[in-house]
Motif scaffolding. Structure first.
Motif, short mmCIF file in Angstrom:
data_model
loop_
_atom_site.label_atom_id
_atom_site.label_comp_id
_atom_site.label_asym_id
_atom_site.label_seq_id
_atom_site.Cartn_x
_atom_site.Cartn_y
_atom_site.Cartn_z
N ARG A 16 8.14 -45.60 18.39
CA ARG A 16 8.38 -43.96 18.20
C ARG A 16 7.21 -43.67 17.45
N ARG A 19 4.02 -42.82 19.16
CA ARG A 19 3.77 -41.40 20.09
C ARG A 19 4.07 -40.45 19.15
N LYS A 20 3.98 -40.87 17.65
CA LYS A 20 3.86 -39.77 16.71
C LYS A 20 4.98 -38.77 16.74
N LEU A 21 6.19 -39.32 16.82
CA LEU A 21 7.29 -38.48 16.86
C LEU A 21 8.21 -39.09 15.49
N SER A 22 9.02 -38.19 15.08
CA SER A 22 9.73 -38.36 13.94
C SER A 22 11.18 -38.95 14.56
N GLU A 25 12.99 -35.97 15.82
CA GLU A 25 12.44 -35.48 17.22
C GLU A 25 13.13 -36.40 18.15
N LEU A 26 12.81 -37.78 18.01
CA LEU A 26 13.23 -38.54 18.92
C LEU A 26 14.88 -38.64 19.19
N LEU A 29 15.59 -35.47 21.16
CA LEU A 29 14.92 -35.72 22.54
C LEU A 29 15.91 -36.57 23.47
#
Length: 111
Positions: A16, A19-22, A25-26, A29
């Motif tokens: 995660r 992919r520079k996602l918090s 955010e994940l 999604l």
């Protein structure tokens, strides 16, 4: 030593972050609450296969990548594990293991 659940959670977190996602955010999604995402990443719960497939799709990684823990190998943990295993052996078994390790070291010097 970490459990498989903890290793899987750490791997999800690692992928995660790559992919520079918090977490939030994940979670959004893949359609889960952020608290659930947190529990997955710390190894408090397993994701279902469907959820793991969603995570893989969002992170754009093959499913098998979640189970590649080779880079998480901790030398200190490995050494402690070896020490404990050897401690539990008889004197004769310890001598045998010592000779085997010594031979292994001698045969792999050039590698």
């Amino acid at each position: 030593m970490k459990t498989t659940k903890e290793l899987l959670g750490a791997r999800i977190k690692e992928l995660r972050k790559a992919r520079k996602l918090s977490q939030e955010e994940l979670a959004e999604l893949i359609g889960v609450e952020p608290q659930h995402m947190s529990r997955l990443e710390v190894g408090k719960s397993y994701p279902s296969l469907d959820r793991l497939e969603k995570i893989a799709t969002v992170l754009e990684v093959p499913l098998k990548d979640f189970f590649d823990f080779s880079h998480l190998d901790d030398a200190g943990e490995r050494r402690a594990g070896i020490d404990q295993l050897v401690k539990d052996l008889s004197e004769d078994q310890q001598r045998f293991v010592y000779r085997m390790l010594k031979m292994l070291k001698e045969t792999t010097r050039g590698e």
